[in-house]
Design a protein around this motif. Sequence first.
Motif, PDB file in Angstrom:
ATOM      1  N   ALA A  86       0.914  -1.162   0.524  1.00 53.71           N
ATOM      2  CA  ALA A  86       0.703  -0.340  -0.201  1.00 53.71           C
ATOM      3  C   ALA A  86       1.117   1.014   0.640  1.00 53.71           C
ATOM      4  N   MET A  87       0.387   2.829  -0.372  1.00 51.18           N
ATOM      5  CA  MET A  87       0.636   3.256  -0.605  1.00 51.18           C
ATOM      6  C   MET A  87      -0.147   4.792  -0.243  1.00 51.18           C
ATOM      7  N   ASN A  88       0.901   6.212   0.577  1.00 45.49           N
ATOM      8  CA  ASN A  88       0.058   6.972   1.394  1.00 45.49           C
ATOM      9  C   ASN A  88      -0.948   6.813   2.001  1.00 45.49           C
ATOM     10  N   GLU A  89      -0.655   6.161   3.129  1.00 43.11           N
ATOM     11  CA  GLU A  89      -1.787   5.575   3.896  1.00 43.11           C
ATOM     12  C   GLU A  89      -2.006   7.005   4.994  1.00 43.11           C
ATOM     13  N   ARG A  90      -3.277   6.912   4.881  1.00 44.86           N
ATOM     14  CA  ARG A  90      -3.819   8.423   5.589  1.00 44.86           C
ATOM     15  C   ARG A  90      -4.858   8.117   6.573  1.00 44.86           C
ATOM     16  N   VAL A  91      -4.678   9.657   7.078  1.00 44.78           N
ATOM     17  CA  VAL A  91      -6.975   9.280   8.205  1.00 44.78           C
ATOM     18  C   VAL A  91      -7.777  10.542   7.450  1.00 44.78           C
ATOM     19  N   SER A  92      -8.106  10.418   6.577  1.00 44.32           N
ATOM     20  CA  SER A  92      -9.197  11.605   6.280  1.00 44.32           C
ATOM     21  C   SER A  92      -9.514  12.850   7.681  1.00 44.32           C
ATOM     22  N   GLN A  97     -11.509   8.606   7.899  1.00 40.63           N
ATOM     23  CA  GLN A  97     -11.821   6.992   7.667  1.00 40.63           C
ATOM     24  C   GLN A  97     -10.009   6.868   7.237  1.00 40.63           C
ATOM     25  N   THR A  98      -9.184   5.263   6.928  1.00 37.16           N
ATOM     26  CA  THR A  98      -8.179   5.431   6.559  1.00 37.16           C
ATOM     27  C   THR A  98      -8.401   5.159   4.987  1.00 37.16           C
ATOM     28  N   TYR A  99      -7.271   5.560   4.485  1.00 33.84           N
ATOM     29  CA  TYR A  99      -7.109   5.557   3.101  1.00 33.84           C
ATOM     30  C   TYR A  99      -6.158   5.483   2.910  1.00 33.84           C
TER      31      TYR A  99
END
Length: 572
Positions: A86-92, A97-99
């Motif tokens: 996965a790339m660029n994991e973040r919380v909006s 939500q986690t993207y």
Amino acid sequence: MKTKTKWLPLIVTPLCITLYGCNSSSSDHKSQPDVEAATPGNLNLCHELAEQFNYSETKIVSAELLPEGSNTVQSPTPAHCVVTGAMNERVSLIDNQTYKIGFEMRLPVDWNGRFYYQANGGFDGVVKQAIGQFLSVEDESQSALNKGFAVISSDAGHPSPAPTFGLDPQARLDYGYNAVATLTPMAKSLIEKAYGKQPDHSYFAGCSNGGRHTMVASARFADMYDGFLVGNPGFNLPKSAISQIYGIQQYATLVDVDPENVLGSLQSGFTQQEYALVSEKVLQQCDALDGASDGMVNDLAGCQEAFDLYRDVPSCVTERDGTCLTNAQKDVLNNIMSGPHNSITNEAIYSNFPYDAGMGTSDYYGWEFFMAMMFDSGSVSYVFSTPPTPFDGSTDMGKLEYINSFNIDTDVGRIYAIDENFTESSVDFMTPPNATDLSTLRDRGAKMMVVHGSSDSVFSPADTINWYEGLQDANGRNADEFARLYLVPGMNHCGNGPSTDRFEMLDKLVDWVEQGMQPQSIEASVRPDNAELPSNWSPTRTRPLCPYPQVATYNGTGNIEDAASFSCVAPK
């Protein structure tokens, strides 16, 4: 006002003379100097990639070597390494939500030196197996992985269930184009780590929304890819989604909707049997236009002139019985096939749809009703509208209420709108920036092959034809030097229908890119397991798919089931 669906004008004589010749053969010919072909390589690392591959904002979750013949998919695969990450994991900051941009790569031990981006369909949201399958009905043994390509697949930056990811601005952009921009250099870097070199040539392919991804990539990222294989492209997806919900609005005028059985009551207003009746009458008027009465309409443009819904389909004088249509049904179908228009300005919102022989199939009918209800209400409300317009989509009645509340005259502006949070409209992030400006692709020698089923009820083949005509105009009527369009008579959305929907295009594209071999006609065959095939067709039927605007025309002699009995000629 009742109007007959018209077809776009064709420029026939110059095309016949300057582009293809009136009787081109199926053999390919060289159009440019030789381009260096890809050179093979061997996999050096697999398990070690989980620890040794380092790339910004990228996490490798697993790397596993699978032996030859592994049944991870229906068709046995060559020995290959499966890498997930996965790339660029973040919380909006918008919806908490986690993207992340999830991906899978499959790296064959015996590599052909090429990279294949597998663009997926629908809302994405799931990392599908990265085998490089183009059409949903394609023989998996002919997948890109089985041909030796390194393949990537992704979820385009959001999880299921969709479409609530549309609440997050960055997730929208990732879905539209940014996941491709992010994944591509990472994938090439991982390939270099695994094989000791980057791919010699890179290819991008997909059907439906995957076709949209491919057309967007051809305009935005032509410097990253050498070949683009496009299937039934939804490159105007926000507009076509509105067209789908417009269709539901039209069907709803025919019935009193039962809140307990919304879909069933809508379908009672226009049954599949009645759609099959329309197909039957289309065939009566159009089947022989190509010289053969064979249950196929090869001359699609000529058919739009030959067929008239109001004249050629019987009108019911008593009760409906499947052998006639009421005047109200004809008006509804005419409206749908003409495409949605602004009722005040009469401006077209999306393309018209052609009448064809594949309209009576379950696939065509399913997209008209079930898929329009399931997908398009949510995509328009959550993903394509600015700001998002959430609704209760947990029930069919909730979906229908949203659809009926959408004002075709005024609410279309939502797909063009921006605000302080959503700084790119859906038309901007979902569609090619300028679909007929492929100058980067053209000037660097990249190539594009586009295929579209002529009985696609969700993404109109007329829209794709109009795009290709615009591409020709933008390139002095010489766009065929780098892009070719092929229509598949009777084929529904990415396969199925009464059609020859089995054909090989990836090899043709590779030959064009790497050897300068221009593709001419492509032999296509039926799939014996296709339930939509008429009983009187041979299970070995073949046909040439002709480069647009040529039409597969019967030579007058020879086996009518054999492609060799047909030639590609300019339309009359």
